[in-house]
Design an enzyme around this catalytic site. Structure first.
Site, PDB file in Angstrom:
ATOM      1  N   HIS A 286     -80.075  36.935  55.053  1.00 43.73           N
ATOM      2  CA  HIS A 286     -80.435  35.538  55.262  1.00 43.73           C
ATOM      3  C   HIS A 286     -79.609  34.862  56.348  1.00 43.73           C
ATOM      4  O   HIS A 286     -79.977  33.783  56.814  1.00 43.73           O
ATOM      5  CB  HIS A 286     -80.286  34.763  53.950  1.00 43.73           C
ATOM      6  CG  HIS A 286     -81.296  35.148  52.920  1.00 43.73           C
ATOM      7  ND1 HIS A 286     -82.412  34.387  52.634  1.00 43.73           N
ATOM      8  CD2 HIS A 286     -81.390  36.243  52.119  1.00 43.73           C
ATOM      9  CE1 HIS A 286     -83.129  34.987  51.691  1.00 43.73           C
ATOM     10  NE2 HIS A 286     -82.524  36.111  51.363  1.00 43.73           N
TER      11      HIS A 286
ATOM     12  N   ASP B  34     -76.956  29.515  62.576  1.00 42.04           N
ATOM     13  CA  ASP B  34     -77.634  29.505  61.281  1.00 42.04           C
ATOM     14  C   ASP B  34     -78.698  30.584  61.267  1.00 42.04           C
ATOM     15  O   ASP B  34     -79.425  30.761  62.255  1.00 42.04           O
ATOM     16  CB  ASP B  34     -78.285  28.145  61.026  1.00 42.04           C
ATOM     17  CG  ASP B  34     -78.182  27.710  59.572  1.00 42.04           C
ATOM     18  OD1 ASP B  34     -78.004  28.593  58.717  1.00 42.04           O
ATOM     19  OD2 ASP B  34     -78.270  26.509  59.307  1.00 42.04           O
TER      20      ASP B  34
END
Length: 762
Positions: free
Chosen positions: A176, A390
């Site tokens: 992720h 991110d």
């Protein structure tokens, strides 16, 4: 989310599961009620938000994870339709495995070393032990032939540990967070163990194409495994077969329709109105929503906001900034320091610029439930997602899903994974404070018509590509991954340097020449022409060329040159008639064909495409389509071995932006030929194999047998395909799969001339 009666993992009454999710945390937190009973409530977090809806669609699903408290884990239990299997973590595990190796070593390293990672050997030991505990809990839970889906950086060793216990299951892993460049990843102690742990999976998913390519580069450089496109050949131990592991990009999303539906709830609408009232009915609300993490760019955002207030660009009487900072990892020193710094900065800004009853920054250091967060998004005119790095950032997608009214502006960091998809956002480099300030002002001043156009594009992307589509795409790909292939042992028919018995070769040629329909093919450099340092100065043997031309004119004879040279280069040096088929780039390019050859069989795709390249081409096509969706008018054309981005019909600067996006993406595709043209960018996937070329040539010419002359390792793919009636001649020394050998290029002309004579006599 109340629990049902608990039963042990090994209870025979407890069924196995077709899909088992393994993550650091269970999707629930425990809460003790006044009567002493335990209630389980949905826990916050992007993974839980993403996976919760997926698990509800599975007939038999389980979730393995830590329950959130140190010490003895509770027994397995069912909650809200899911079977949950807690994993025990002691306080030392939390300090070393979770706070230590996961969040003080891996997290900063994987986020471009925004803060310095810490390396401690005891942390690694705890990481291994905890991963083994997760694997041992998950392995017996899956049904025979079931699927186990492992999530995120805390559990990168789990796939291999599960595979050691359960060879029958399919194992997926999804990362992720970003995966770093090989230069950064190489700093990690035990880096090879980490890669091998991941390669226990059949399919490894990443958020961005750059992450996928970084991982493949690490596997190539650090492990030396063979990588073909997206497929990694993982050698087995001893006699164990080679496994094929696929690394692919799967950008995660949200339950878009559920979030969007909340905006129709009257209570949520009323809450959004109440929020504006509570903030003093400002003209503009600027919102930031993040975990309190140094990767989220909160400090940069506050610095930019403070300067905008200080230089008078923003009037605090008309505009308020709301910063939601969800508590996160507050036992880790870097996070404690960040909280202190953020709170100090907010206090200074409010002290300098707030009026009585209206703060310049409304700082909320707490969690919001989904309904309240949707209300915040509905109230916000501008949302700032300014992450320094991110993996995805679901806040950006949640905001878009919360705005069916097509109002609001998303300011999005180019370093967030969401930037690859949400191209209609106001993009920004958050490291550049001046650029960040300009982006905020642009967002605040954006006309309603422009807001609607951008939000319509953003919503199309988010609503069409929801979390169910993400999970379905991953699981469907996983279903077709994990094929075991045995390492092909290269055939060696001849060793040494000396030529084989000339009489045996003559007898083989005599038999071959009598075959009704034959194909005669040859390499160029090192066979028809001696190897020279200057490739442009090559001089082919005129007698050998003459013999090949002579053969090409005979009935029932097809002839070809198969070379590593580009087709045009080969043509200019060989100067062969159209009766000799020219194949360049090791089989990737095909020249003109004689009229009697079956052109529909001999096309470039037949020579160059493989299942692996099909997968790579599909991935490229999908990424180009994502770019096209973000820029109205841009189109993607698919060809048998290429995908082409067309920008001629793009609106405004959409063509330029789409082209730039495509070229930026192309940097991460070292095995793909990218050709920019006028309003087009072509991505061509080729697989070069002389062996595949010879087989296709044989089919196209309906040959009963073929004869091939070659000199180097690229010709072994041809010799390895020799059938009972075929003849392979190695020119020069070395181990080879050819069944005959001649000394060097000086003997080639004699062989071809002898063939021509035998065919003519027959």
């Amino acid at each position: 989310m109340p629990s049902s009666t608990s039963r042990p993992v090994d209870d025979p009454a407890r069924p196995g599961h077709d899909l088992v999710v393994v993550a650091n945390r269970l999707p629930v937190d425990s809460r003790t009620l006044p009567d002493g009973a335990t209630e389980w409530v949905t826990s916050p977090g992007g993974l839980v938000t993403a996976m919760e809806s997926v698990m509800r669609t599975v007939d038999s699903g389980a979730w393995v994870g830590w329950a959130g408290s140190p010490g003895q884990e509770p027994d397995p239990f069912d909650a809200d339709g899911m079977s949950l299997y807690p994993v025990r973590l002691d306080q030392e595990d939390i300090e070393r495995y979770y706070e230590g190796f996961s969040n003080a070593t891996l997290w900063p390293l994987y986020h471009d070393v925004i803060v310095d990672p810490e390396f401690h050997r005891t942390w690694w030991d705890s990481y291994v032990a905890a991963n083994r505990r997760f694997a041992r809990t998950a392995a017996p839970v899956a049904n025979e032939g079931g699927t186990i889906w492992v999530h995120d950086y805390q559990l990168q060793l789990v796939p291999r540990l599960i595979r050691e216990e359960r060879a029958d299951v399919r194992i997926g892993f999804f990362n992720h967070i970003p995966f770093p460049s090989v230069e950064l990843f190489s700093q990690l102690p035990k880096r090879n163990q980490m890669l091998r742990g991941l390669l226990g999976a059949d399919l490894i998913g990443f958020q961005r194409e750059s992450d996928t390519q970084n991982f493949l580069a690490a596997v190539r450089k650090l492990l030396g495994y063979h990588v073909d496109g997206q497929t990694i050949s993982v050698p087995g131990l001893g006699a164990a077969p080679v496994r094929e592991v696929v690394a692919q990009t799967f950008p995660i999303s949200i339950d878009s329709s559920k979030v969007s539906a909340l905006t129709e709830d009257e209570e949520v609408r009323a809450r959004a109105e109440q929020l504006r009232e509570d903030l003093g009915h400002p003209r503009t609300i600027v919102l930031g929503v993040d975990r309190l993490d140094y990767t989220k760019g909160i400090r940069h955002r506050l610095k930019a906001w403070g300067e905008l207030l200080g230089d008078g660009s923003v009037d605090p009487r008309e505009t308020v900034m709301v910063q939601v900072a969800t508590p996160s990892r507050e036992r880790v020193e870097a996070y404690r320091q960040l909280r202190d710094e953020v709170e100090l900065t907010v206090g200074r800004i409010n002290g300098d610029h707030s009026s009585i009853g209206r703060p310049a920054v409304s700082y909320q250091h707490r969690s919001f439930d989904r309904r309240d967060m949707t209300a915040l998004f509905m109230a916000a005119d501008v949302v700032l997602v300014t992450a320094l790095r991110d993996g995805m950032n679901l806040v950006a997608k949640e905001y878009v899903a919360s705005r069916p009214d097509l109002h609001g502006v998303l300011v999005l960091s180019e370093f967030a994974g969401a930037a690859d998809e949400l191209r209609a956002a106001v993009m920004v480099n958050p490291h550049d404070i001046d650029e960040l300030k300009a982006a905020i002002l642009r967002a605040m001043a954006m006309p309603a018509e422009e807001q609607e156009e951008a939000m319509r594009s953003l919503r199309h992307q988010v609503m069409e590509n929801d979390v169910q589509a993400w999970a379905h795409s991953f699981l469907q790909r996983l279903e077709h991954s994990g094929a075991e292939v045995r390492e092909p042992k290269p055939t060696v028919r001849l060793t040494g340097e000396g030529a084989t018995d000339p009489a045996a070769l003559d007898a083989a040629m005599d038999t071959f020449a009598a075959t009704p329909r034959i194909l005669i093919a040859s390499d160029f450099d090192g066979v028809l022409a001696p190897i020279v340092a200057d490739r442009d100065a090559v001089q082919p043997d005129s007698a050998a060329l003459a013999a090949l031309r002579d053969l090409s004119e005979m009935p029932g004879v097809a002839t070809a040159l198969i070379s590593g040279r580009a087709l045009g280069d080969l043509d200019s040096h060989a100067r062969m008639p159209s009766s000799v088929v020219l194949v360049g780039s090791h089989g990737a390019e095909v020249g003109a064909l004689p009229p009697w050859m079956q052109a529909e069989v001999l096309d470039s795709a037949a020579l160059t495409m493989t299942p692996e390249k099909d997968e790579l081409l599909a991935s490229i096509t999908e990424n180009l389509q994502q770019i096209a969706r973000a820029h109205p008018g841009v189109e993607v054309e698919t060809k048998p071995s290429a995908a082409v981005l067309h920008t001629c019909n793009a609106r405004g600067r959409g063509g330029h932006n789409a082209t730039e996006s495509a070229l930026e993406y192309a940097v991460n595709l070292p095995d793909v030929t990218v050709t920019p043209g006028k309003e087009v960018v072509e991505f061509s996937v080729v697989h070069t194999s002389k062996g595949a070329a010879i087989e296709t040539l044989a089919r196209a010419s309906a040959a009963d047998a073929w004869f091939y002359l070659g000199d180097d390792v690229t010709d072994e793919s041809v010799f390895g395909r020799l059938g009972e009636n075929d003849v392979g001649v190695k020119v020069g020394g070395g181990d080879t799969a050819a069944n005959h050998r001649i000394a060097g290029t000086e003997d080639v002309a004699a062989v071809l001339t002898r063939l021509a004579g035998l065919r003519r006599e027959g």
